[in-house]
Design an enzyme around this catalytic site. Structure first.
Site, PDB file in Angstrom:
ATOM      1  N   ASP A  44       0.859  -1.462   0.061  1.00 38.91           N
ATOM      2  CA  ASP A  44       0.060   0.189  -0.025  1.00 38.91           C
ATOM      3  C   ASP A  44       0.916   1.332  -0.003  1.00 38.91           C
ATOM      4  O   ASP A  44       1.999   1.236   0.557  1.00 38.91           O
ATOM      5  CB  ASP A  44      -0.778  -0.026   1.326  1.00 38.91           C
ATOM      6  CG  ASP A  44      -2.156   1.095   1.261  1.00 38.91           C
ATOM      7  OD1 ASP A  44      -2.457   1.602   0.096  1.00 38.91           O
ATOM      8  OD2 ASP A  44      -2.813   1.140   2.265  1.00 38.91           O
ATOM      9  N   GLY A  45       0.147   2.258  -0.551  1.00 38.92           N
ATOM     10  CA  GLY A  45       0.927   3.682  -0.468  1.00 38.92           C
ATOM     11  C   GLY A  45       1.571   4.079  -2.087  1.00 38.92           C
ATOM     12  O   GLY A  45       2.243   5.072  -1.886  1.00 38.92           O
ATOM     13  N   ARG A  57      -0.548   9.185  -9.937  1.00 34.51           N
ATOM     14  CA  ARG A  57      -0.675   7.722  -9.438  1.00 34.51           C
ATOM     15  C   ARG A  57       0.347   6.503 -10.366  1.00 34.51           C
ATOM     16  O   ARG A  57       0.807   5.655  -9.735  1.00 34.51           O
ATOM     17  CB  ARG A  57      -1.884   7.646  -8.976  1.00 34.51           C
ATOM     18  CG  ARG A  57      -2.773   8.593  -8.010  1.00 34.51           C
ATOM     19  CD  ARG A  57      -4.108   8.172  -7.710  1.00 34.51           C
ATOM     20  NE  ARG A  57      -4.298   6.796  -7.402  1.00 34.51           N
ATOM     21  CZ  ARG A  57      -4.197   6.365  -6.051  1.00 34.51           C
ATOM     22  NH1 ARG A  57      -3.923   7.336  -5.165  1.00 34.51           N
ATOM     23  NH2 ARG A  57      -4.289   5.164  -5.610  1.00 34.51           N
ATOM     24  N   HIS A  61       2.538   3.250  -9.030  1.00 32.15           N
ATOM     25  CA  HIS A  61       2.346   1.911  -9.363  1.00 32.15           C
ATOM     26  C   HIS A  61       3.537   1.497 -10.043  1.00 32.15           C
ATOM     27  O   HIS A  61       4.155   0.233  -9.837  1.00 32.15           O
ATOM     28  CB  HIS A  61       1.195   1.604 -10.229  1.00 32.15           C
ATOM     29  CG  HIS A  61      -0.014   2.088  -9.448  1.00 32.15           C
ATOM     30  ND1 HIS A  61      -0.196   1.716  -8.054  1.00 32.15           N
ATOM     31  CD2 HIS A  61      -1.120   2.874  -9.721  1.00 32.15           C
ATOM     32  CE1 HIS A  61      -1.517   1.973  -7.689  1.00 32.15           C
ATOM     33  NE2 HIS A  61      -2.060   2.854  -8.396  1.00 32.15           N
ATOM     34  N   THR A  90     -10.944  -7.285  -5.893  1.00 31.32           N
ATOM     35  CA  THR A  90     -12.117  -7.218  -6.423  1.00 31.32           C
ATOM     36  C   THR A  90     -12.520  -5.601  -6.596  1.00 31.32           C
ATOM     37  O   THR A  90     -13.350  -5.350  -7.173  1.00 31.32           O
ATOM     38  CB  THR A  90     -13.075  -8.091  -6.156  1.00 31.32           C
ATOM     39  OG1 THR A  90     -12.991  -8.162  -4.705  1.00 31.32           O
ATOM     40  CG2 THR A  90     -12.782  -9.610  -6.383  1.00 31.32           C
ATOM     41  N   GLU A  91     -12.074  -4.891  -5.520  1.00 32.99           N
ATOM     42  CA  GLU A  91     -12.653  -3.538  -5.288  1.00 32.99           C
ATOM     43  C   GLU A  91     -11.956  -2.556  -6.415  1.00 32.99           C
ATOM     44  O   GLU A  91     -12.388  -1.323  -6.483  1.00 32.99           O
ATOM     45  CB  GLU A  91     -12.574  -3.039  -3.935  1.00 32.99           C
ATOM     46  CG  GLU A  91     -13.718  -3.891  -2.911  1.00 32.99           C
ATOM     47  CD  GLU A  91     -13.340  -5.092  -2.681  1.00 32.99           C
ATOM     48  OE1 GLU A  91     -12.205  -5.587  -2.480  1.00 32.99           O
ATOM     49  OE2 GLU A  91     -14.367  -6.095  -2.417  1.00 32.99           O
ATOM     50  N   ARG A  95     -11.686   2.003  -9.414  1.00 31.06           N
ATOM     51  CA  ARG A  95     -10.615   3.022  -9.408  1.00 31.06           C
ATOM     52  C   ARG A  95     -10.678   4.059 -10.625  1.00 31.06           C
ATOM     53  O   ARG A  95     -11.453   3.017 -11.597  1.00 31.06           O
ATOM     54  CB  ARG A  95      -9.186   2.724  -9.398  1.00 31.06           C
ATOM     55  CG  ARG A  95      -9.018   2.166  -7.789  1.00 31.06           C
ATOM     56  CD  ARG A  95      -7.538   2.057  -7.490  1.00 31.06           C
ATOM     57  NE  ARG A  95      -7.493   1.644  -6.027  1.00 31.06           N
ATOM     58  CZ  ARG A  95      -6.054   1.872  -5.485  1.00 31.06           C
ATOM     59  NH1 ARG A  95      -5.060   2.536  -5.964  1.00 31.06           N
ATOM     60  NH2 ARG A  95      -6.119   1.615  -4.143  1.00 31.06           N
ATOM     61  N   LEU A 155      10.379 -20.792  -4.528  1.00 31.64           N
ATOM     62  CA  LEU A 155       9.645 -19.808  -4.096  1.00 31.64           C
ATOM     63  C   LEU A 155       8.000 -20.107  -4.656  1.00 31.64           C
ATOM     64  O   LEU A 155       7.818 -20.126  -5.843  1.00 31.64           O
ATOM     65  CB  LEU A 155      10.028 -18.525  -4.396  1.00 31.64           C
ATOM     66  CG  LEU A 155       8.964 -17.231  -3.678  1.00 31.64           C
ATOM     67  CD1 LEU A 155       9.077 -17.282  -2.219  1.00 31.64           C
ATOM     68  CD2 LEU A 155       9.419 -16.100  -4.420  1.00 31.64           C
ATOM     69  N   GLU A 231       0.972 -13.415  12.214  1.00 29.55           N
ATOM     70  CA  GLU A 231       1.342 -11.869  13.102  1.00 29.55           C
ATOM     71  C   GLU A 231       1.424 -10.730  11.832  1.00 29.55           C
ATOM     72  O   GLU A 231       1.581 -11.036  10.938  1.00 29.55           O
ATOM     73  CB  GLU A 231       2.792 -12.219  13.364  1.00 29.55           C
ATOM     74  CG  GLU A 231       3.096 -13.143  14.186  1.00 29.55           C
ATOM     75  CD  GLU A 231       2.335 -12.915  15.756  1.00 29.55           C
ATOM     76  OE1 GLU A 231       2.520 -11.844  16.211  1.00 29.55           O
ATOM     77  OE2 GLU A 231       2.238 -13.968  16.468  1.00 29.55           O
TER      78      GLU A 231
HETATM   79  C1  FPP Z   1      -2.132   0.285  -3.240  1.00 30.67           C
HETATM   80  O1  FPP Z   1      -1.611   1.462  -3.204  1.00 30.67           O
HETATM   81  C2  FPP Z   1      -1.557  -0.467  -4.301  1.00 30.67           C
HETATM   82  C3  FPP Z   1      -2.331  -1.207  -5.335  1.00 30.67           C
HETATM   83  C4  FPP Z   1      -3.622  -1.239  -5.382  1.00 30.67           C
HETATM   84  C5  FPP Z   1      -1.393  -1.908  -6.413  1.00 30.67           C
HETATM   85  C6  FPP Z   1      -0.439  -2.729  -5.967  1.00 30.67           C
HETATM   86  C7  FPP Z   1       0.395  -2.993  -7.411  1.00 30.67           C
HETATM   87  C8  FPP Z   1       1.605  -3.063  -7.492  1.00 30.67           C
HETATM   88  C9  FPP Z   1       2.608  -2.840  -6.512  1.00 30.67           C
HETATM   89  C10 FPP Z   1       2.265  -2.825  -8.940  1.00 30.67           C
HETATM   90  C11 FPP Z   1       1.605  -4.217  -9.813  1.00 30.67           C
HETATM   91  C12 FPP Z   1       1.671  -5.432  -9.227  1.00 30.67           C
HETATM   92  C13 FPP Z   1       2.163  -6.312 -10.222  1.00 30.67           C
HETATM   93  C14 FPP Z   1       2.114  -7.777  -9.891  1.00 30.67           C
HETATM   94  C15 FPP Z   1       2.956  -6.023 -11.546  1.00 30.67           C
HETATM   95  P1  FPP Z   1      -2.576   2.637  -3.508  1.00 30.67           P
HETATM   96  O2  FPP Z   1      -2.671   3.212  -4.839  1.00 30.67           O
HETATM   97  O3  FPP Z   1      -3.832   2.472  -2.832  1.00 30.67           O
HETATM   98  O4  FPP Z   1      -1.709   3.711  -2.677  1.00 30.67           O
HETATM   99  P2  FPP Z   1      -2.449   4.791  -1.686  1.00 30.67           P
HETATM  100  O5  FPP Z   1      -3.288   4.314  -0.572  1.00 30.67           O
HETATM  101  O6  FPP Z   1      -1.405   5.712  -1.373  1.00 30.67           O
HETATM  102  O7  FPP Z   1      -3.442   5.589  -2.762  1.00 30.67           O
END
Ligand code: FPP
Length: 270
Positions: A44-45, A57, A61, A90-91, A95, A155, A231
């Site tokens: 997240d983040g 944004r 990513h 799924t949510e 976006r 893995l 944990e």
């Molecule tokens: C949450 O951050 C992150 C996501 C919804 C996507 C996670 C995806 C990746 C790290 C890259 C793609 C994955 C692969 C397997 C190639 P957010 O956008 O909700 O951040 P925020 O809370 O700061 O808005």
């Protein structure tokens, strides 16, 4: 006295040559002896990371994908058995359209660029989530990756895509109910193992450690069954800044926890 005992009980650390990515400055990391078998990560983040830099944004990513690459490499090198990452829930379809498009594009490129390395590293890729709900190209790419790596033994890399924990449990219940309807099983005989067999993670150990970055303290429908006794580590670092050093620290935090699984330790019984 108690302090001394705690010191004696503290897990030993071994220092390994981490072969870290250049951006980590070549530092060595300390790893505890006791590693979790199965780690789940809510990455997240990304959005906030981009916002802090005045970037779109999508840049967050893209940077998050780089961080992920290194954490997967570290998990492989450090001998973690299974890593489950939350890539798209799924949510997340709700976006903005261009953000969904960016994530789907990154996903496709990720599979194109990483599959050879993951295959060479003996990783087994499993998509957890509703693959049928993915766009055609992404569906084809992930199915191909799963097929190609299915006989590997390294893995276990579970990528949650179009994933929701409640939807996963509902699907498992439907399948178990199907077995009951077919007369294979009596409802009163249903065991937890019967349900587990129908989860996307069938055959894998439960999640020992669940990490969420960015400081949010919730699990957001990620592996609710599998992480029942996990944990939790809520790390304030935004995902694109999460390095293998941060990962090693979270693994040390895990090693320092006392896991009781609802029981008490013998020395606690008076
Ligand atoms: C949450 O951050 C992150 C996501 C919804 C996507 C996670 C995806 C990746 C790290 C890259 C793609 C994955 C692969 C397997 C190639 P957010 O956008 O909700 O951040 P925020 O809370 O700061 O808005």
């Amino acid at each position: 006295m108690l302090q001394k005992l705690a010191q004696l009980l503290r897990p030993k650390r071994k220092y390994i040559d981490a072969r870290v990515a250049p951006r980590d400055g070549g530092a060595r990391v300390a790893l505890p002896e006791k590693l979790p078998r199965h780690v789940g990560i809510i990455m997240d983040g990304n959005g906030r990371w981009a916002l802090e830099r005045g970037l779109p944004r999508s840049a967050g990513h893209a940077a998050g994908t780089e961080a992920l690459r290194d954490i997967i490499r570290a998990s492989d090198e450090w001998g973690i058995f299974a890593l489950s990452i939350y890539a798209f829930s799924t949510e997340n379809w709700a976006r903005p359209r261009d953000e969904v498009g960016t994530l789907m594009g990154l996903l496709l490129r990720y599979f194109e660029s990483e599959i050879d390395e993951l295959f060479r590293k003996n990783a087994v890729i499993r998509i957890i989530g509703d693959i049928d709900g993915l766009p055609e190209k992404q569906r084809t790419a992930v199915l191909r990756a799963m097929e190609r790596t299915k006989d590997n033994a390294g893995l276990r890399l579970n990528i949650a895509l179009n994933y929701g924990g409640r939807a996963e449990i509902r699907r498992a219940v439907e399948r178990v109910a199907g077995r009951c309807a077919a007369g294979e099983l009596q409802p009163s005989e249903i065991t937890e193992a019967d349900v587990e067999r129908e989860l996307y993670t069938a055959g894998l150990p439960p999640v020992d450690l669940l990490i969420r970055t960015s400081g949010e303290k919730r699990t957001s429908n990620f592996l609710p069954w599998q992480a029942a006794y996990a944990e939790m580590v809520f790390n304030p670092i935004l995902w694109p800044d999460y390095t293998r050093e941060a990962f090693a620290r979270d693994l040390s935090e895990f090693a320092s926890r006392s896991r009781r699984f609802g029981k008490v330790h013998a020395e606690e019984v008076s």
